[in-house]
Design an enzyme around this catalytic site. Structure first.
Site, PDB file in Angstrom:
ATOM      1  N   SER A 115       0.837  -1.194   0.000  1.00 35.56           N
ATOM      2  CA  SER A 115       0.000   0.000   0.000  1.00 35.56           C
ATOM      3  C   SER A 115       0.875   1.248   0.000  1.00 35.56           C
ATOM      4  O   SER A 115       1.660   1.437  -0.921  1.00 35.56           O
ATOM      5  CB  SER A 115      -0.975  -0.038   1.190  1.00 35.56           C
ATOM      6  OG  SER A 115      -1.992   0.926   1.029  1.00 35.56           O
ATOM      7  N   GLU A 210      -2.425  -2.607  -7.724  1.00 36.00           N
ATOM      8  CA  GLU A 210      -3.567  -2.820  -6.835  1.00 36.00           C
ATOM      9  C   GLU A 210      -3.933  -1.481  -6.217  1.00 36.00           C
ATOM     10  O   GLU A 210      -3.150  -0.531  -6.266  1.00 36.00           O
ATOM     11  CB  GLU A 210      -3.228  -3.849  -5.749  1.00 36.00           C
ATOM     12  CG  GLU A 210      -2.120  -3.435  -4.786  1.00 36.00           C
ATOM     13  CD  GLU A 210      -2.591  -2.565  -3.633  1.00 36.00           C
ATOM     14  OE1 GLU A 210      -3.758  -2.682  -3.215  1.00 36.00           O
ATOM     15  OE2 GLU A 210      -1.782  -1.744  -3.160  1.00 36.00           O
ATOM     16  N   HIS A 275      -5.565  -5.406  -0.922  1.00 36.16           N
ATOM     17  CA  HIS A 275      -6.140  -5.069   0.381  1.00 36.16           C
ATOM     18  C   HIS A 275      -7.215  -6.043   0.866  1.00 36.16           C
ATOM     19  O   HIS A 275      -7.825  -5.802   1.909  1.00 36.16           O
ATOM     20  CB  HIS A 275      -6.725  -3.657   0.339  1.00 36.16           C
ATOM     21  CG  HIS A 275      -5.698  -2.572   0.364  1.00 36.16           C
ATOM     22  ND1 HIS A 275      -4.920  -2.246  -0.724  1.00 36.16           N
ATOM     23  CD2 HIS A 275      -5.306  -1.742   1.365  1.00 36.16           C
ATOM     24  CE1 HIS A 275      -4.115  -1.247  -0.409  1.00 36.16           C
ATOM     25  NE2 HIS A 275      -4.330  -0.927   0.852  1.00 36.16           N
TER      26      HIS A 275
END
Length: 305
Positions: A115, A210, A275
């Site tokens: 992330s 992502e 996630h």
């Protein structure tokens, strides 16, 4: 091309540090998450600012100077064989100007996160260091998912046992074909935010993407920005992971295909990378072979020595 540098694998008894280069962490989540690491035989030390919160900017774990000091102390101390990020959130972009990435990347050790941590992966991978995009130390849902937890353990302790980075969840073919190159990328928003900065590293290899909490037009805007900047010029293949927590899942999927499939690169979607609770750890910076026809992703080297 920068030489690939693979840190030593972890073994029971190794000491690892937990850092928080981005958002604040809840103590109870960290306690639950680090139990899994200790169950693997690791000695876990939590750096001082991990449970702190910046009083002016409460979305940060400690102020910038404290987060930098923790990361440098953990990375440059040879007592630690690995560094796990506690969580993502936001904050890495703020500390990148305060770090000497050449100094840090000269040290070879395991680094785990995803992330917001994409900003650090990008810098390390550009300097040849293999890192791990995967569950973090306070990610209790992801570490609690047995398949994802076992993938992370296997990758770190028994890396030769991981022969298909998309298994056991699988993925779906969009553009068939095969490609080879270093596996790079990570969070779409963070990669787009690197454009125009000194830490930009245009990828040459297979890119994984992502994101979370991004609806269709925002995904469109970020992909279009990367396309207009020539970011995909040396990309050889595409692995699309989870785009989670959006009210426009079908639209997001359509946008990704509309923007990226015309590149004609071998491409799969639906990889369990991101996630969701099942987050399969993958080694960024490592040479891999993508067979988009059979939806497999094979390491071409053992990720860790």
């Amino acid at each position: 091309m920068t030489d690939v540098r693979r840190p030593r694998r972890l073994v029971p008894g190794d000491r690892v540090a937990v850092v928080a280069p981005a958002g604040p962490i809840k103590a109870e989540r960290l306690e639950l998450g680090t139990k899994y690491l200790r169950d693997w035989g690791l000695e876990v030390e939590v750096m001082p600012s991990v449970l702190a919160r910046d009083q002016r900017l409460p979305y940060l774990a400690g102020d910038d100077a404290a987060r930098v000091a923790d990361l440098r102390a953990a990375w440059l101390d040879d007592r630690y064989q690995g560094v796990f990020c506690g969580r993502g959130g936001y904050g890495v972009q703020r500390i990148l100007p305060l770090l000497d990435l050449d100094e840090l990347a000269a040290v070879e050790k395991v680094f785990v996160g995803f992330s917001d941590i994409t900003g650090l992966h990008e810098g390390f991978n550009a300097r040849g260091l293999v890192t791990v995009h995967g569950p973090m130390a306070a990610a209790v849902e992801q570490l609690g998912a047995e398949a994802g937890r076992e993938r992370l353990r296997a990758l770190l302790f028994e890396p030769e046992s991981v022969t298909d980075l998309l298994a056991p969840a699988g993925a779906r073919t969009v553009v068939p074909g095969t490609a080879e190159g270093r596996l790079l990328g990570g969070n779409l928003a963070l990669l787009a935010s690197s454009l125009g900065t000194p830490t930009l590293a245009n990828p040459a290899g297979i890119v994984v993407l992502e994101d979370v909490s991004e609806n269709g037009y925002r995904v469109d805007r970020m992909l279009t920005q990367l396309l207009r900047a020539g970011w995909f010029q040396h990309v050889t293949g595409l692995v699309i992971g989870d785009f989670s927590d959006t009210d426009e899942g079908a639209l997001v999927a359509g946008v990704i295909r509309e923007r990226l499939a015309p590149l004609g690169l071998p491409m799969v979607v639906g990889a369990a990378i991101g996630h969701e609770d099942l987050n399969l750890a993958v080694p960024l910076g490592l040479p891999v072979r993508l067979d988009a026809t059979s939806a497999t992703l094979q390491p071409l080297q053992v990720p860790f020595r």
